[in-house]
Design a protein around this motif. Structure first.
Motif, mmCIF file in Angstrom:
data_model
loop_
_atom_site.group_PDB
_atom_site.id
_atom_site.type_symbol
_atom_site.label_atom_id
_atom_site.label_comp_id
_atom_site.label_asym_id
_atom_site.label_seq_id
_atom_site.Cartn_x
_atom_site.Cartn_y
_atom_site.Cartn_z
ATOM 1 N N GLN A 178 0.830 -1.209 0.000
ATOM 2 C CA GLN A 178 0.000 0.000 0.000
ATOM 3 C C GLN A 178 0.864 1.259 0.000
ATOM 4 N N SER A 179 2.108 1.141 0.463
ATOM 5 C CA SER A 179 2.983 2.314 0.553
ATOM 6 C C SER A 179 4.022 2.369 -0.552
ATOM 7 N N VAL A 180 3.754 1.691 -1.696
ATOM 8 C CA VAL A 180 4.695 1.761 -2.813
ATOM 9 C C VAL A 180 4.829 3.200 -3.309
ATOM 10 N N GLY A 181 3.823 4.019 -3.022
ATOM 11 C CA GLY A 181 3.901 5.430 -3.405
ATOM 12 C C GLY A 181 5.077 6.151 -2.775
ATOM 13 N N ASP A 182 5.530 5.679 -1.629
ATOM 14 C CA ASP A 182 6.670 6.329 -0.970
ATOM 15 C C ASP A 182 7.948 6.186 -1.797
ATOM 16 N N ILE A 183 8.168 4.979 -2.329
ATOM 17 C CA ILE A 183 9.374 4.793 -3.133
ATOM 18 C C ILE A 183 9.234 5.484 -4.486
ATOM 19 N N VAL A 184 8.007 5.575 -4.985
ATOM 20 C CA VAL A 184 7.788 6.310 -6.234
ATOM 21 C C VAL A 184 8.107 7.792 -6.046
ATOM 22 N N LYS A 185 7.701 8.355 -4.896
ATOM 23 C CA LYS A 185 8.019 9.753 -4.603
ATOM 24 C C LYS A 185 9.526 9.971 -4.530
ATOM 25 N N SER A 225 11.790 12.295 -7.119
ATOM 26 C CA SER A 225 12.533 13.458 -6.608
ATOM 27 C C SER A 225 13.968 13.529 -7.121
ATOM 28 N N LEU A 226 14.444 12.456 -7.739
ATOM 29 C CA LEU A 226 15.831 12.405 -8.203
ATOM 30 C C LEU A 226 15.887 12.512 -9.717
ATOM 31 N N PRO A 227 16.681 13.427 -10.253
ATOM 32 C CA PRO A 227 16.738 13.617 -11.712
ATOM 33 C C PRO A 227 17.066 12.340 -12.481
ATOM 34 N N LYS A 228 17.910 11.489 -11.919
ATOM 35 C CA LYS A 228 18.328 10.292 -12.640
ATOM 36 C C LYS A 228 17.213 9.255 -12.761
ATOM 37 N N THR A 229 16.238 9.284 -11.853
ATOM 38 C CA THR A 229 15.200 8.248 -11.836
ATOM 39 C C THR A 229 13.789 8.783 -12.047
ATOM 40 N N ALA A 230 13.623 10.078 -12.150
ATOM 41 C CA ALA A 230 12.274 10.665 -12.268
ATOM 42 C C ALA A 230 11.522 10.107 -13.473
ATOM 43 N N LYS A 231 12.230 9.888 -14.572
ATOM 44 C CA LYS A 231 11.572 9.417 -15.793
ATOM 45 C C LYS A 231 10.935 8.048 -15.603
ATOM 46 N N LEU A 232 11.503 7.234 -14.685
ATOM 47 C CA LEU A 232 10.956 5.903 -14.442
ATOM 48 C C LEU A 232 9.547 5.952 -13.865
ATOM 49 N N THR A 233 9.166 7.052 -13.249
ATOM 50 C CA THR A 233 7.828 7.188 -12.671
ATOM 51 C C THR A 233 6.853 7.848 -13.632
ATOM 52 N N GLU A 234 7.346 8.410 -14.716
ATOM 53 C CA GLU A 234 6.511 9.233 -15.598
ATOM 54 C C GLU A 234 6.141 8.515 -16.887
ATOM 55 N N THR A 235 7.137 8.023 -17.605
ATOM 56 C CA THR A 235 6.893 7.481 -18.933
ATOM 57 C C THR A 235 7.094 5.981 -18.950
ATOM 58 N N HIS A 236 6.324 5.334 -19.788
ATOM 59 C CA HIS A 236 6.425 3.897 -19.983
ATOM 60 C C HIS A 236 7.265 3.635 -21.226
ATOM 61 N N PRO A 237 7.999 2.520 -21.279
ATOM 62 C CA PRO A 237 8.801 2.240 -22.473
ATOM 63 C C PRO A 237 7.990 2.171 -23.763
ATOM 64 N N THR A 238 6.710 1.807 -23.661
ATOM 65 C CA THR A 238 5.858 1.748 -24.855
ATOM 66 C C THR A 238 4.962 2.975 -24.918
ATOM 67 N N SER A 239 4.975 3.658 -26.063
ATOM 68 C CA SER A 239 4.122 4.824 -26.298
ATOM 69 C C SER A 239 3.243 4.552 -27.512
ATOM 70 N N TYR A 240 1.993 5.045 -27.449
ATOM 71 C CA TYR A 240 1.037 4.816 -28.536
ATOM 72 C C TYR A 240 0.802 6.092 -29.314
ATOM 73 N N ARG A 241 0.625 5.929 -30.605
ATOM 74 C CA ARG A 241 0.353 7.017 -31.525
ATOM 75 C C ARG A 241 -0.858 6.658 -32.374
ATOM 76 N N PRO A 242 -1.437 7.610 -33.120
ATOM 77 C CA PRO A 242 -2.628 7.287 -33.916
ATOM 78 C C PRO A 242 -2.373 6.244 -34.995
ATOM 79 N N TRP A 243 -1.111 6.055 -35.368
ATOM 80 C CA TRP A 243 -0.749 5.074 -36.398
ATOM 81 C C TRP A 243 -0.271 3.750 -35.829
ATOM 82 N N GLY A 244 -0.069 3.651 -34.504
ATOM 83 C CA GLY A 244 0.475 2.452 -33.888
ATOM 84 C C GLY A 244 1.231 2.828 -32.627
#
Length: 475
Positions: free
Chosen positions: A341-348, A352-371
């Motif tokens: 239930q407290s996984v949000g703590d490690i996500v925060k 908070s760290l520039p080197k790992t912030a992207k891991l909480t924001e974007t997923h390796p797979t991104s979708y577009r209107p063409w695929g």
């Protein structure tokens, strides 16, 4: 006027409670957990019977619009509309906007079923019996919510106390109760007549809009104005941003359900979970003799009562008990199930760290209107991606200032434009696109086109795209 139910699916929520599979840009409703469908696709499946339901309306946002369209297409599900919220304003303005759109499309006296897209539900006979009771109750003018009969004294859910019985099998709502402490939850479950608040509703449009005007007039005015000034964009309806932003940020529970004297609850005995933690996913899964829930591509030895899932590397877990081991394409989470239930703590902390912030924001797979594309590897001045293009779709005619590209087709047939030259590439064939050259990729075939793209250059950001011609209207 249709006699069928109009489903309205809420699919705009963001969350990271199920990190690392769930990210801000790819929340849990669009992720496969157990099985071969996402929670959003399961929701579409539950409203797919044409004898009961009209085609669904999906409420989401700009960021998720292509995820919604693609996952509906994978199921072969035709959507009535995809309604885009320009800014998050909680559930009351979203439901009010949907009600106005449903009224315009089907008339004011139809019944709409408002569903979240991030629940795990067993949709057997008990589920559809509850839907039928809710529809009959809503046709009487009641604002109906589904109350889940509790299987345990859970403290992570709000509760509803049922009142007098109604002829349809529903009950009046005595009161709503915030998430309780454990001792209070135990008392309510032992007493009976208390239900988990599922967040699902069955509402006659005219009744809902009337109560909105009584108890939340600013919400209703802003929502109606946003629909009246909405713009169509491809398969999407964009609510007017300026109008919608005027709506108060408030949930439908607080806006009307806790104020109206016209609320009803259908006691619902079907299995339901909001999958709000890895512990909840483990409880909802099919456990083996050792109490483990594991996906394919995993090996467990001398381990008990654990959740082991991977969307990437093979996971081997030995000698562990009561743990969650979750691997995405680019991150691994390990923790005790009872602390999930407290996984949000490690996500925060990661955010908070520039080197790992992207891991909480974007997923390796991104979708577009063409695929879409999946990021496979990022290096110094190069990166590797898997590109997939839906049959009949094409990317924009474009060029890049800072990178060149190599394409290798691994599945399907590609139509490649480079400058004035157009050529066809088949499996195991490749092509090179020099820096600055105008180019385009299209899938003229009947199956999904997949290729590996290797980018090299001084800057590899997604914003290094100069679109010259784009059938999706993007700049």
């Amino acid at each position: 006027m249709t006699k069928k139910i109009v489903p309205v699916i809420m699919a705009g929520g963001k969350g990271t409670r199920l990190w690392p599979l769930s990210r801000a840009s790819a929340p849990k409703q669009f992720i496969q957990f157990i099985g071969d469908r996402t929670l959003f696709q399961d929701t579409l499946e539950r409203v797919s019977d044409p004898a009961i339901y009209e085609a669904p309306i999906v409420l989401t946002n700009e960021e998720f619009r292509f995820l919604v369209a693609e996952q509906a297409r994978e199921l072969g599900c035709s959507l009535k509309a995809i309604l885009l919220e320009p800014v998050g304003r909680n559930t009351a303005p979203a439901v009010a906007a949907a009600a106005r759109l449903v009224s315009d499309l089907h008339g004011p006296d139809v019944v709409m079923h408002v569903l979240g897209s991030d629940y795990e539900i067993v949709a057997g006979q008990a589920y559809f019996d509850s839907v039928k009771k809710a529809q009959q109750t809503a046709e009487l003018g009641k604002l109906v919510t589904f109350g889940i009969e509790p299987s345990e004294p859970a403290t992570g859910y709000g509760y509803i106390e049922g009142g007098d019985s109604l002829p349809t099998g529903a009950r009046t709502v005595q009161r709503f109760i915030e998430k309780p402490p454990l001792d209070r939850a135990k008392d309510m479950v032992a007493t009976g007549g208390f239900y988990w608040n599922s967040g699902m509703f069955m509402l006659k449009v005219s009744s809902l809009m009337s109560e909105m005007r009584n108890y939340a007039p600013e919400v209703m005015r802003a929502a109606e104005d946003a629909v009246e000034k909405a713009a169509r964009d491809l398969d999407f309806i964009r609510l007017d941003a300026q109008a919608f932003a005027k709506a108060p940020n408030i949930s439908i529970d607080y806006a009307i359900m806790e104020k109206t004297t016209n609320a009803a609850v259908v006691p619902s005995p079907f299995k339901w979970s909001d999958l709000g933690s890895w512990d909840a996913v483990w409880k909802a899964g099919n456990r083996d003799e050792q109490g483990n829930v594991a996906t394919s591509n995993t090996t467990l030895l001398n381990s008990r009562n654990s959740l082991v899932m991977t969307h990437g590397v093979h996971l081997a877990v030995q000698g562990m008990e009561d743990v969650a081991v979750i691997a995405s394409e680019d991150a691994v989470y390990v923790g005790h199930l009872q602390e999930s239930q407290s996984v949000g703590d490690i996500v925060k902390l990661l955010a908070s760290l520039p080197k790992t912030a992207k891991l909480t924001e974007t997923h390796p797979t991104s979708y577009r209107p063409w695929g879409g594309y999946t990021s496979i590897f990022n290096g110094d001045r190069f990166q590797v991606k898997r590109i997939f293009v839906t049959p009949g779709k094409k990317l924009s005619l474009q060029k890049h200032h800072h990178r060149s590209e190599h394409w290798i087709v691994v599945k399907g047939t590609a139509e490649v434009t480079i400058g004035e030259n157009v050529q066809m590439l088949r499996e195991n064939e490749s092509v090179y696109i020099p820096l600055g050259e105008v180019h385009r990729l299209a899938n003229p075939g009947k199956i999904m086109l997949e290729l590996i793209e290797v980018q090299t250059g001084s800057y590899l950001g997604e914003d290094d795209i100069i679109r010259i011609v784009d059938e999706f209207g993007r700049n």
